[in-house]
Motif scaffolding. Structure first.
Motif, PDB file in Angstrom:
ATOM      1  N   ALA A 131      -5.572   7.891  22.385  1.00 51.92           N
ATOM      2  CA  ALA A 131      -4.622   8.915  22.950  1.00 51.92           C
ATOM      3  C   ALA A 131      -3.795   8.483  23.941  1.00 51.92           C
ATOM      4  N   LEU A 132      -4.206   7.531  24.701  1.00 53.02           N
ATOM      5  CA  LEU A 132      -3.357   7.182  26.130  1.00 53.02           C
ATOM      6  C   LEU A 132      -2.231   6.440  25.365  1.00 53.02           C
ATOM      7  N   HIS A 133      -2.520   5.613  24.779  1.00 50.55           N
ATOM      8  CA  HIS A 133      -1.466   4.476  24.358  1.00 50.55           C
ATOM      9  C   HIS A 133      -0.680   4.221  23.021  1.00 50.55           C
ATOM     10  N   GLY A 134      -1.699   5.227  22.207  1.00 46.61           N
ATOM     11  CA  GLY A 134      -0.943   5.178  20.752  1.00 46.61           C
ATOM     12  C   GLY A 134      -1.462   4.281  19.918  1.00 46.61           C
ATOM     13  N   LEU A 135      -0.634   4.717  18.648  1.00 41.81           N
ATOM     14  CA  LEU A 135      -0.908   3.565  17.504  1.00 41.81           C
ATOM     15  C   LEU A 135      -0.563   2.156  17.619  1.00 41.81           C
ATOM     16  N   HIS A 136       0.586   1.886  18.491  1.00 45.18           N
ATOM     17  CA  HIS A 136       1.204   0.489  18.872  1.00 45.18           C
ATOM     18  C   HIS A 136      -0.005  -0.304  19.507  1.00 45.18           C
ATOM     19  N   TRP A 137      -0.782   0.192  20.546  1.00 44.01           N
ATOM     20  CA  TRP A 137      -1.865  -0.389  21.420  1.00 44.01           C
ATOM     21  C   TRP A 137      -2.923  -0.818  20.378  1.00 44.01           C
ATOM     22  N   GLY A 148      -7.262 -12.205  11.252  1.00 46.54           N
ATOM     23  CA  GLY A 148      -7.574 -12.225   9.776  1.00 46.54           C
ATOM     24  C   GLY A 148      -7.454 -11.048   9.021  1.00 46.54           C
ATOM     25  N   PHE A 149      -8.415 -10.010   9.830  1.00 45.21           N
ATOM     26  CA  PHE A 149      -8.078  -8.666   9.365  1.00 45.21           C
ATOM     27  C   PHE A 149      -6.859  -7.781   9.305  1.00 45.21           C
ATOM     28  N   TYR A 150      -6.165  -8.166  10.453  1.00 47.57           N
ATOM     29  CA  TYR A 150      -5.054  -7.416  10.796  1.00 47.57           C
ATOM     30  C   TYR A 150      -3.867  -7.742   9.625  1.00 47.57           C
ATOM     31  N   ALA A 151      -3.986  -9.015   9.149  1.00 48.55           N
ATOM     32  CA  ALA A 151      -3.123  -9.516   8.302  1.00 48.55           C
ATOM     33  C   ALA A 151      -3.148  -8.621   6.799  1.00 48.55           C
ATOM     34  N   THR A 152      -4.313  -7.830   6.586  1.00 48.45           N
ATOM     35  CA  THR A 152      -4.526  -6.973   5.251  1.00 48.45           C
ATOM     36  C   THR A 152      -4.663  -5.621   5.654  1.00 48.45           C
ATOM     37  N   ALA A 153      -4.874  -5.314   6.819  1.00 47.58           N
ATOM     38  CA  ALA A 153      -5.149  -3.809   7.055  1.00 47.58           C
ATOM     39  C   ALA A 153      -4.039  -2.863   6.920  1.00 47.58           C
ATOM     40  N   GLU A 154      -4.541  -1.692   6.810  1.00 48.69           N
ATOM     41  CA  GLU A 154      -3.811  -0.495   6.602  1.00 48.69           C
ATOM     42  C   GLU A 154      -3.131  -0.367   8.136  1.00 48.69           C
ATOM     43  N   ILE A 155      -2.001  -0.891   8.565  1.00 49.87           N
ATOM     44  CA  ILE A 155      -2.039  -0.612  10.049  1.00 49.87           C
ATOM     45  C   ILE A 155      -1.207   0.663  10.402  1.00 49.87           C
ATOM     46  N   GLN A 156      -0.972   1.301   9.509  1.00 46.45           N
ATOM     47  CA  GLN A 156      -0.619   2.697  10.049  1.00 46.45           C
ATOM     48  C   GLN A 156      -1.693   3.732  10.293  1.00 46.45           C
ATOM     49  N   ASN A 157      -2.715   3.394   9.712  1.00 52.98           N
ATOM     50  CA  ASN A 157      -4.118   4.107   9.846  1.00 52.98           C
ATOM     51  C   ASN A 157      -4.905   4.083  11.033  1.00 52.98           C
ATOM     52  N   PRO A 158      -4.626   4.815  11.977  1.00 53.08           N
ATOM     53  CA  PRO A 158      -5.250   4.545  13.382  1.00 53.08           C
ATOM     54  C   PRO A 158      -6.634   4.436  12.988  1.00 53.08           C
ATOM     55  N   GLU A 230      -6.446  15.261  11.092  1.00 51.91           N
ATOM     56  CA  GLU A 230      -7.119  14.193  11.698  1.00 51.91           C
ATOM     57  C   GLU A 230      -7.895  13.448  10.669  1.00 51.91           C
ATOM     58  N   HIS A 231      -7.905  14.290   9.347  1.00 54.94           N
ATOM     59  CA  HIS A 231      -8.634  13.325   8.150  1.00 54.94           C
ATOM     60  C   HIS A 231      -8.226  11.882   7.975  1.00 54.94           C
ATOM     61  N   ASN A 232      -9.068  11.165   7.663  1.00 58.87           N
ATOM     62  CA  ASN A 232      -8.640   9.671   7.482  1.00 58.87           C
ATOM     63  C   ASN A 232      -7.547   9.680   6.414  1.00 58.87           C
ATOM     64  N   ALA A 233      -7.738  10.461   5.092  1.00 59.40           N
ATOM     65  CA  ALA A 233      -6.569  10.293   3.942  1.00 59.40           C
ATOM     66  C   ALA A 233      -5.532  10.814   4.517  1.00 59.40           C
ATOM     67  N   LEU A 234      -5.249  11.504   5.812  1.00 60.53           N
ATOM     68  CA  LEU A 234      -4.005  12.060   6.163  1.00 60.53           C
ATOM     69  C   LEU A 234      -3.220  11.335   7.227  1.00 60.53           C
ATOM     70  N   ARG A 235      -4.186  10.245   7.744  1.00 56.95           N
ATOM     71  CA  ARG A 235      -3.649   9.304   8.668  1.00 56.95           C
ATOM     72  C   ARG A 235      -2.884   8.158   8.190  1.00 56.95           C
ATOM     73  N   GLN A 265       5.842  -2.341   3.581  1.00 55.45           N
ATOM     74  CA  GLN A 265       5.052  -2.851   4.579  1.00 55.45           C
ATOM     75  C   GLN A 265       3.641  -2.897   3.886  1.00 55.45           C
ATOM     76  N   TYR A 266       3.046  -1.771   3.551  1.00 54.76           N
ATOM     77  CA  TYR A 266       1.978  -1.631   2.807  1.00 54.76           C
ATOM     78  C   TYR A 266       1.842  -2.185   1.374  1.00 54.76           C
ATOM     79  N   ALA A 267       2.771  -2.206   0.731  1.00 55.97           N
ATOM     80  CA  ALA A 267       2.956  -2.812  -0.745  1.00 55.97           C
ATOM     81  C   ALA A 267       2.693  -4.537  -0.438  1.00 55.97           C
ATOM     82  N   LYS A 268       3.180  -4.970   0.765  1.00 54.80           N
ATOM     83  CA  LYS A 268       3.011  -6.188   0.875  1.00 54.80           C
ATOM     84  C   LYS A 268       1.677  -6.903   1.286  1.00 54.80           C
ATOM     85  N   ARG A 269       0.939  -5.794   2.110  1.00 58.28           N
ATOM     86  CA  ARG A 269      -0.538  -5.916   2.673  1.00 58.28           C
ATOM     87  C   ARG A 269      -1.349  -6.211   1.250  1.00 58.28           C
TER      88      ARG A 269
END
Length: 300
Positions: A131-137, A148-158, A230-235, A265-269
């Protein structure tokens, strides 16, 4: 013949749906979706569901099966997909699974481990930081602490990122350690087909699809599910960017550009994830003859 599941996986906009329908028609069978969002009735445009024609061409499972008010995860999917497969196998020797959610496919094919319990304090702390620092944090934390996990994670999904950080905080181990410890042997055969296109063509398909989604009414669809944002499917990609537009943080033009960038980016992951599984045999989806020949060989 041993009962067999043909899994068709690959990046978004590569042609999985069309191929899976063709495959199911060939074997006179049904398709089980392995997409974590197409199961929700309320979201169709941004999830690129099969068309009404494709849905009526062969039976489909796990499409429009749930409401956005329900939570679905890989553990729930594993149980459901095994039930769907058993139901199809009562009538047919072959079933087709199609989708791009790697964790769901792995849960179905290999089983999924029970995740460790997380104390509410850890969860609350990470949600406060988000909440304080956002998705980038969140992205930065995970990239530094669990590359290792970050390389394949769905990084737009908080929610996915918070989950991975929770497990790190609680156990000192990567979330991937809990996803590969026990591999279940299924009592059916699995044939894994990976499809992808040359990069330029895949990117063209992605951009075209996003433009089609906007023309089909994506903004209105996102507005309609705003109460459940806030539902996961919409994040996820396609929804987050339009929420930003609706909140006045982005112009529509910028939101559309961001969806295209984040989808590439998601397709690459997705490709990174599936290519780590050496059981996948890779094809160009336009090469249908070779794909069918390979499947027939594997079935014999």
């Amino acid at each position: 013949m041993q009962k067999t599941i043909i899994i068709i996986a690959g990046p978004t906009a590569s042609g999985k749906t069309a191929l899976s329908v063709k495959m199911a028609q060939l074997f006179n069978t049904a398709v089980i979706s392995a997409d974590s969002r197409q199961c929700y009735r309320e979201i169709s445009i941004g999830t690129a569901k099969p068309s009404p024609e494709e849905l009526s061409a062969v039976p489909h499972y796990f499409i429009n099966s749930h409401s956005i008010r329900e939570e679905v995860n890989a553990g729930i999917y594993e149980k459901l997909a095994l039930q769907y497969a058993a139901a199809i196998f009562e009538q047919h020797d072959v079933a087709v699974m199609c989708g791009g959610t790697g964790l769901y496919i792995r849960a179905f094919a290999e089983g999924i481990d029970d995740m460790p319990d997380i104390s509410p304090g850890i969860r609350a702390h990470l949600n406060e930081q988000y909440a304080l620092h956002g998705l980038h944090w969140l992205q930065q934390q995970l990239q530094e602490r669990d590359p290792g996990f970050y390389a394949t994670a769905e990084i737009q999904n908080p929610q996915r990122l918070i989950r991975a950080l929770e497990v790190l905080e609680a156990t000192g181990k990567s979330i991937t350690a809990f996803r590969s410890a026990t591999r279940v042997q299924r009592d059916f055969n699995i044939i894994k087909i990976g499809i992808t296109l040359p990069k330029e063509l895949l990117h063209h398909n992605i951009h075209y699809r996003v433009d089609q989604m906007i023309a089909a009414g994506l903004v209105e669809e996102v507005r309609a599910v705003n109460p459940y944002r806030e539902h996961n499917a919409l994040r996820t990609v396609g929804y987050q960017e339009i929420f930003q537009f609706l909140d006045g943080h982005l112009s529509l033009e910028q939101a559309i550009e961001d969806i295209k960038t984040h989808t590439r980016q998601y397709a690459k992951r997705q490709l990174t994830w599936f290519r780590k599984d050496k059981a996948f045999q890779w094809f160009d989806p336009r090469d249908t003859g070779n794909i069918l020949e390979y499947v027939q060989q594997k079935l014999q």
